[in-house]
Design a protein around this motif. Structure first.
Motif, PDB file in Angstrom:
ATOM      1  N   ILE A   1       0.655  -1.194  -0.124  1.00 34.07           N
ATOM      2  CA  ILE A   1       0.089  -0.190  -0.014  1.00 34.07           C
ATOM      3  C   ILE A   1       0.873   1.118  -0.119  1.00 34.07           C
ATOM      4  N   THR A   2       0.367   2.335  -0.624  1.00 30.15           N
ATOM      5  CA  THR A   2       1.050   3.495  -0.701  1.00 30.15           C
ATOM      6  C   THR A   2       0.156   4.679  -0.972  1.00 30.15           C
ATOM      7  N   ASP A   3       0.522   5.927  -0.783  1.00 24.36           N
ATOM      8  CA  ASP A   3      -0.146   7.112  -1.236  1.00 24.36           C
ATOM      9  C   ASP A   3       0.589   7.791  -2.539  1.00 24.36           C
ATOM     10  N   ASP A   4       1.681   7.003  -3.053  1.00 17.02           N
ATOM     11  CA  ASP A   4       2.377   7.490  -4.030  1.00 17.02           C
ATOM     12  C   ASP A   4       1.964   6.859  -5.392  1.00 17.02           C
ATOM     13  N   GLU A   5       1.378   7.437  -6.176  1.00 16.20           N
ATOM     14  CA  GLU A   5       0.788   7.024  -7.563  1.00 16.20           C
ATOM     15  C   GLU A   5       2.086   6.185  -8.419  1.00 16.20           C
ATOM     16  N   ALA A   6       2.964   6.804  -8.543  1.00 20.58           N
ATOM     17  CA  ALA A   6       4.209   6.501  -9.406  1.00 20.58           C
ATOM     18  C   ALA A   6       4.814   5.329  -8.795  1.00 20.58           C
ATOM     19  N   LEU A   7       5.039   5.063  -7.474  1.00 22.67           N
ATOM     20  CA  LEU A   7       5.534   3.826  -6.976  1.00 22.67           C
ATOM     21  C   LEU A   7       4.144   2.740  -7.225  1.00 22.67           C
ATOM     22  N   ALA A   8       3.160   3.009  -7.046  1.00 22.97           N
ATOM     23  CA  ALA A   8       2.194   2.131  -7.130  1.00 22.97           C
ATOM     24  C   ALA A   8       2.041   1.534  -8.350  1.00 22.97           C
ATOM     25  N   LYS A   9       2.498   2.481  -9.636  1.00 19.85           N
ATOM     26  CA  LYS A   9       2.344   1.793 -10.731  1.00 19.85           C
ATOM     27  C   LYS A   9       3.457   0.959 -10.916  1.00 19.85           C
ATOM     28  N   LYS A  10       4.819   1.697 -10.362  1.00 22.27           N
ATOM     29  CA  LYS A  10       6.136   0.933 -10.538  1.00 22.27           C
ATOM     30  C   LYS A  10       6.000  -0.592  -9.747  1.00 22.27           C
ATOM     31  N   ALA A  11       5.203  -0.645  -8.774  1.00 24.62           N
ATOM     32  CA  ALA A  11       5.184  -2.121  -8.138  1.00 24.62           C
ATOM     33  C   ALA A  11       4.310  -2.834  -9.045  1.00 24.62           C
ATOM     34  N   LYS A  12       3.293  -2.441  -9.514  1.00 25.91           N
ATOM     35  CA  LYS A  12       2.503  -3.435 -10.571  1.00 25.91           C
ATOM     36  C   LYS A  12       3.381  -3.821 -11.611  1.00 25.91           C
ATOM     37  N   HIS A  13       4.246  -2.898 -12.227  1.00 24.65           N
ATOM     38  CA  HIS A  13       5.044  -3.197 -13.443  1.00 24.65           C
ATOM     39  C   HIS A  13       6.006  -4.253 -13.083  1.00 24.65           C
ATOM     40  N   LEU A  14       6.783  -4.016 -11.996  1.00 24.77           N
ATOM     41  CA  LEU A  14       7.612  -4.993 -11.685  1.00 24.77           C
ATOM     42  C   LEU A  14       7.050  -6.224 -11.288  1.00 24.77           C
ATOM     43  N   THR A  15       5.909  -6.424 -10.508  1.00 21.68           N
ATOM     44  CA  THR A  15       5.489  -7.649 -10.045  1.00 21.68           C
ATOM     45  C   THR A  15       4.604  -8.558 -11.359  1.00 21.68           C
ATOM     46  N   THR A  16       4.599  -7.952 -12.541  1.00 20.13           N
ATOM     47  CA  THR A  16       4.213  -8.544 -13.849  1.00 20.13           C
ATOM     48  C   THR A  16       5.324  -8.711 -14.574  1.00 20.13           C
ATOM     49  N   GLN A  17       6.380  -8.767 -14.183  1.00 19.55           N
ATOM     50  CA  GLN A  17       7.754  -9.367 -15.259  1.00 19.55           C
ATOM     51  C   GLN A  17       8.114  -7.842 -16.027  1.00 19.55           C
ATOM     52  N   ALA A  18       7.611  -6.817 -15.451  1.00 15.59           N
ATOM     53  CA  ALA A  18       8.260  -5.417 -16.174  1.00 15.59           C
ATOM     54  C   ALA A  18       7.879  -5.614 -17.642  1.00 15.59           C
ATOM     55  N   LYS A  19       6.794  -6.166 -17.977  1.00 15.89           N
ATOM     56  CA  LYS A  19       6.287  -6.071 -19.465  1.00 15.89           C
ATOM     57  C   LYS A  19       5.689  -4.685 -19.777  1.00 15.89           C
ATOM     58  N   SER A  20       6.170  -4.324 -20.622  1.00 15.55           N
ATOM     59  CA  SER A  20       5.955  -3.090 -21.116  1.00 15.55           C
ATOM     60  C   SER A  20       5.016  -2.528 -22.167  1.00 15.55           C
ATOM     61  N   ASP A  21       4.548  -3.640 -23.012  1.00 22.22           N
ATOM     62  CA  ASP A  21       3.695  -3.811 -24.120  1.00 22.22           C
ATOM     63  C   ASP A  21       2.545  -4.670 -23.916  1.00 22.22           C
ATOM     64  N   ALA A  22       1.373  -4.031 -24.039  1.00 24.45           N
ATOM     65  CA  ALA A  22       0.230  -5.045 -23.950  1.00 24.45           C
ATOM     66  C   ALA A  22      -0.041  -6.249 -24.712  1.00 24.45           C
ATOM     67  N   PHE A  23       0.422  -5.896 -25.941  1.00 17.50           N
ATOM     68  CA  PHE A  23       0.683  -7.242 -26.985  1.00 17.50           C
ATOM     69  C   PHE A  23       1.967  -8.046 -27.031  1.00 17.50           C
ATOM     70  N   GLU A  24       2.996  -7.321 -27.694  1.00 18.97           N
ATOM     71  CA  GLU A  24       4.414  -7.826 -27.677  1.00 18.97           C
ATOM     72  C   GLU A  24       5.001  -8.147 -26.341  1.00 18.97           C
ATOM     73  N   TYR A  25       5.872  -9.096 -26.427  1.00 21.75           N
ATOM     74  CA  TYR A  25       6.637  -9.431 -25.047  1.00 21.75           C
ATOM     75  C   TYR A  25       8.027  -8.871 -25.071  1.00 21.75           C
ATOM     76  N   ILE A  26       7.639  -7.396 -24.851  1.00 22.58           N
ATOM     77  CA  ILE A  26       8.572  -6.395 -24.410  1.00 22.58           C
ATOM     78  C   ILE A  26       8.921  -6.176 -22.975  1.00 22.58           C
ATOM     79  N   HIS A  27      10.239  -6.329 -22.431  1.00 25.59           N
ATOM     80  CA  HIS A  27      10.229  -6.099 -21.189  1.00 25.59           C
ATOM     81  C   HIS A  27      11.402  -4.871 -20.860  1.00 25.59           C
ATOM     82  N   ASP A  28      11.134  -3.943 -20.283  1.00 25.62           N
ATOM     83  CA  ASP A  28      12.240  -2.714 -20.257  1.00 25.62           C
ATOM     84  C   ASP A  28      13.131  -3.027 -18.927  1.00 25.62           C
ATOM     85  N   GLU A  29      12.888  -4.126 -18.045  1.00 25.80           N
ATOM     86  CA  GLU A  29      13.862  -3.824 -17.125  1.00 25.80           C
ATOM     87  C   GLU A  29      13.718  -5.404 -16.158  1.00 25.80           C
TER      88      GLU A  29
END
Length: 376
Positions: free
Chosen positions: A208-236
């Motif tokens: 939990i957090t009040d920081d929107e950027a951190l919440a988005k980052k956490a969701k991104h990192l916990t889903t394999q850092a997949k950056s494209d909804a279609f292609e299997y592109i991972h940015d970190e």
């Protein structure tokens, strides 16, 4: 067998899980994940929540987002469940252990203040350990057994010494300090839904957090850092740490019952305190007037710890000793442990947790108390 703290599945768990199975929405994408996150954020008074596969993975991702690495230290209490320290070690960092308060069993804030004053220094707005110059970017307080320390003092010390606070509130869902929910004081907070917690998803966690950027980052990192909804592109480098929908469905059903679970925990602790008041040297965890704990795991303090553990477990009343202090585990014997009299060991040698499942009957509570009394 009376379980120590068993799961209570008296609500809509089967209905919601069955819906997941029949519709095929069983993995990490699904409406129940979103609903569980929303309910958790609202309950804790936070703006955002991100569901994870465990409380441990929640802690790990928080540390990763803060850039904690192998050149760093993280301050944490010496009495905690090992997941706290495991998450620190996953980053390559090392924990610095602070001894416990003898009465509340939380981190001793007076010792913490002495350590920060005497052993650390500021360099370009970052806390460093004087002896080797390594950074101390994070402090991770743990709300042991759902109790809480003086959060005003802890947060003031953190601000004074430029420490980011990540709350290990994995045991404290439903606990409050001055009306503010555990986990909502620091930049990031975490919950755990293991099978023995006050609510469960079988296994799972939440950031939990009040920081929107951190919440988005956490969701991104916990889903394999997949950056494209279609292609299997991972940015970190990412992690497979998201909670699955079928588990979140259980979580939604459990959240619907949480107020009743907390009420029952209060009835249980009140019963034990009344029945065991004045019995031998038994004492309970002290709670300050500013704290309203969830009483997740009622635990007693007595020099007859081993005798009480034996009689209860021999009679199929599952009871457990306190966690071994972290500095005594072989992985951490060389870590910094700041203490004067090693109160952690004293507490460890005297404490045990007793049966407290939210479905336990009053007759069972009486039977547990009677067996305890036989030791005195």
């Amino acid at each position: 067998m009376l379980l120590l703290s068993g799961p209570n599945m008296a609500g809509n768990e089967l209905k919601y899980v069955t819906e997941c199975i029949t519709t095929g929405w069983v993995s990490s994408v699904g409406a129940y994940v979103d609903q569980f996150e929303k309910m958790s954020a609202e309950f804790a008074g936070a703006k955002y929540a991100v569901a994870t596969s465990s409380g441990t993975t929640a802690l790990h991702i928080c540390l990763v987002m803060m850039g904690v690495n192998s050149d760093d230290y993280v301050i944490t209490p010496n009495i905690t469940f090992i997941a706290t320290c495991n998450s620190i070690k996953y980053t390559g960092a090392n924990p610095i252990f602070i001894d416990t308060d003898e009465a509340t069993w939380q981190m001793d804030l007076n010792l913490l203040e002495q350590f920060l004053t005497n052993e650390t220094e500021q360099r370009n707005g970052v806390c460093h350990y004087k002896k080797d110059g390594k950074r101390i970017p994070v402090i991770m307080p743990v709300h042991v057994l759902g109790n809480m320390c003086d959060m005003d003092k802890l947060m003031a010390l953190a601000r004074q010494h430029n420490l980011t606070v990540i709350e290990d509130s994995t045991e404290a869902l439903g606990s409050y300090y001055k009306g503010k929910h555990a986990g909502s004081f620091g930049l990031l907070g975490t919950f755990s839904y293991n099978g023995n917690k006050i609510i469960t998803t079988g296994g799972g966690g939440m950031i939990i957090t009040d920081d929107e950027a951190l919440a988005k980052k956490a969701k991104h990192l916990t889903t394999q850092a997949k950056s494209d909804a279609f292609e299997y592109i991972h940015d970190e480098i990412g992690y497979n740490y998201r909670l699955v929908n079928v588990a979140a469905a259980m979580g939604v059903a459990q959240m619907e019952q949480l107020p009743g679970f907390i009420q029952r925990k209060y009835e249980i602790i009140d019963f034990y305190k009344k029945e065991l008041d004045g019995v031998g040297d038994i004492k309970f965890q002290e709670v300050s007037a500013d704290v309203k704990p969830n009483w997740w795991l009622p635990t007693i303090f007595t020099a007859k710890q081993k005798e009480v553990l034996k009689i209860l477990n021999d009679n199929k009343m599952q009871s457990r000793p306190f966690w071994v202090p972290m500095n005594q585990l072989r992985m951490f014997t060389e870590n910094i442990y700041y203490n004067h009299t090693d109160r952690s060991n004293f507490v460890y040698q005297h404490c045990l947790s007793i049966p407290c499942s939210t479905y336990i009957t009053n007759n069972d509570l009486k039977a547990v108390a009677a067996k305890i009394k036989e030791c005195f």
